[in-house]
Design an enzyme around this catalytic site. Structure first.
Site, mmCIF file in Angstrom:
data_model
loop_
_atom_site.group_PDB
_atom_site.id
_atom_site.type_symbol
_atom_site.label_atom_id
_atom_site.label_comp_id
_atom_site.label_asym_id
_atom_site.label_seq_id
_atom_site.Cartn_x
_atom_site.Cartn_y
_atom_site.Cartn_z
ATOM 1 N N ARG A 40 0.817 -1.211 0.000
ATOM 2 C CA ARG A 40 0.000 0.000 0.000
ATOM 3 C C ARG A 40 0.854 1.266 0.000
ATOM 4 O O ARG A 40 0.522 2.235 -0.698
ATOM 5 C CB ARG A 40 -0.937 -0.022 1.203
ATOM 6 C CG ARG A 40 -1.849 1.199 1.355
ATOM 7 C CD ARG A 40 -2.500 1.657 0.069
ATOM 8 N NE ARG A 40 -3.156 0.579 -0.663
ATOM 9 C CZ ARG A 40 -3.519 0.655 -1.931
ATOM 10 N NH1 ARG A 40 -3.242 1.747 -2.633
ATOM 11 N NH2 ARG A 40 -4.117 -0.356 -2.516
ATOM 12 N N LYS A 76 1.955 25.443 -3.393
ATOM 13 C CA LYS A 76 0.676 24.853 -2.987
ATOM 14 C C LYS A 76 0.774 23.332 -3.113
ATOM 15 O O LYS A 76 0.182 22.706 -3.998
ATOM 16 C CB LYS A 76 -0.462 25.407 -3.833
ATOM 17 C CG LYS A 76 -0.696 26.894 -3.620
ATOM 18 C CD LYS A 76 -1.806 27.431 -4.513
ATOM 19 C CE LYS A 76 -2.010 28.927 -4.290
ATOM 20 N NZ LYS A 76 -3.042 29.499 -5.171
ATOM 21 N N LYS A 89 5.462 39.675 -2.244
ATOM 22 C CA LYS A 89 4.050 39.515 -2.551
ATOM 23 C C LYS A 89 3.231 40.634 -1.919
ATOM 24 O O LYS A 89 3.746 41.477 -1.185
ATOM 25 C CB LYS A 89 3.572 38.144 -2.073
ATOM 26 C CG LYS A 89 4.304 36.988 -2.783
ATOM 27 C CD LYS A 89 3.917 35.642 -2.229
ATOM 28 C CE LYS A 89 2.501 35.239 -2.609
ATOM 29 N NZ LYS A 89 2.381 34.942 -4.046
ATOM 30 N N GLU A 94 5.642 40.528 -7.069
ATOM 31 C CA GLU A 94 4.263 40.375 -7.538
ATOM 32 C C GLU A 94 3.601 41.745 -7.620
ATOM 33 O O GLU A 94 3.699 42.554 -6.693
ATOM 34 C CB GLU A 94 3.495 39.477 -6.568
ATOM 35 C CG GLU A 94 2.014 39.347 -6.870
ATOM 36 C CD GLU A 94 1.291 38.560 -5.783
ATOM 37 O OE1 GLU A 94 1.397 37.323 -5.793
ATOM 38 O OE2 GLU A 94 0.651 39.192 -4.914
ATOM 39 N N ASP A 121 -0.235 39.210 -11.199
ATOM 40 C CA ASP A 121 -1.235 38.452 -10.467
ATOM 41 C C ASP A 121 -2.646 38.805 -10.910
ATOM 42 O O ASP A 121 -3.085 39.961 -10.791
ATOM 43 C CB ASP A 121 -1.085 38.707 -8.963
ATOM 44 C CG ASP A 121 -2.002 37.828 -8.137
ATOM 45 O OD1 ASP A 121 -2.113 36.625 -8.456
ATOM 46 O OD2 ASP A 121 -2.595 38.343 -7.168
#
Length: 308
Positions: A108, A143, A175, A218, A239
């Site tokens: 598994r 992510k 960012k 960004e 963005d």
């Protein structure tokens, strides 16, 4: 200039082994595989082939020996495909032979890891195909599944994608939240100052090898972009720009004769990526490569390998 590609190296092996140890703890704790011990003789030998049930892209075979070793399993591994190669439904990708108890106990964990990585590679390859006729390159994001970052980025590379930064240590990426917390100037002015500060900091520290190589910022408006492009960072991330805004940004950059690369991000999916690539951006980053990927259906096909 680009972020490093994730390969089958010591860092990947270290992360893989930690995940396998967790998998062993989940399945066995401090006990054992009682069903297998009850039914299978300790010297019984066996064999299986790992077989895809559907077509896809191979990823994770480089980890197979590490998984077997972490289980301390008495198994021989034979890889029949290579990571990054196409998988055909029904055609085996690997073969394992040896102690039947060990095969049953690690089955598994092997399938979970390979199914996930092949799924990410297959998803990536579908996206790459959509932009193959353009100059745009496809990048992953952070992510990723916690603990799986390098493994999933390795799978993206197997699928033909490029790796964005692996972690916060791996580059300057300024960012919107950094800008929001950094000062009270207007958005465009603050973005420009932030880019200049990062470039200056890198320049002052690069010889001491404590500064990342890439400065990326960004922006979320053309007004911000016009101010930032004049500072000449390595990359500007656009963005959630519309298609027309992306085209305008590319035209401004081209007129400036800048070597700055442009990265489109936000609202990128399998239906939108082709049009985004036509705008002339060099880079497209997409979280869906990892957080929307489905596992590739793999199975253990058993055969008799009695050696005793």
């Amino acid at each position: 200039m680009d972020y490093a590609r994730v390969g089958a190296d010591e860092l990947l092996e270290n992360d893989l082994r930690m995940l396998v140890r967790l998998s062993i703890a989940e399945d066995l704790r401090d006990a054992m595989d009682w069903t297998t011990v009850c039914l299978i003789a300790p010297d019984r030998q066996g064999g299986c082939q790992i077989v895809p049930r559907v077509d896809g892209i191979c990823a994770g075979l480089a980890t197979l020996d590490w998984i077997v070793d972490e289980f301390d399993a008495s198994l021989e591994v034979q890889c029949l495909q290579q990571d990054g190669s196409p998988l055909v439904a029904g055609r085996p990708m690997a073969r394992l032979t040896g102690n039947a108890r060990d095969l049953l106990t690690c089955e598994r964990t092997i399938l979970n890891i390979l199914s996930r990585l092949c799924g990410v590679a297959t998803q990536t390859q579908r996206y790459v195909e959509k932009i193959a006729a353009t100059k745009s390159r496809l990048y992953d994001t952070r992510k990723t599944t916690p603990g799986w970052r390098l493994l999933e980025k390795y799978a993206v590379a197997c699928g033909g994608g490029h790796n964005h930064r692996s972690g916060l240590y791996d580059g300057f990426l300024i960012k919107d939240n950094h800008l929001a917390l950094a000062g009270d100037a207007s958005g465009p002015i603050l973005a420009s100052r932030a880019a200049q500060k990062a470039l200056q900091w890198r320049g002052a520290n690069i010889e001491q090898l404590i500064a990342p190589a890439i400065v990326e910022i960004e922006v979320d408006s053309l007004e911000q972009f016009r101010d930032v492009i004049s500072t000449h960072p390595d990359i500007v991330l656009l963005d959630n720009f519309s298609i027309e805004e992306l085209r305008t940004a590319v035209a401004i950059r081209n007129q400036d004769n800048s070597a700055v690369e442009l990265e489109a991000s936000g609202n990128v999916n399998i239906d939108t990526i082709a049009e985004i690539a036509t705008t002339g951006v060099e880079r497209i980053s997409c979280g869906a490569l990892t957080h929307q990927a489905t596992w590739l259906d793999l199975g253990f096909d058993w055969f008799d390998e009695t050696l005793s």
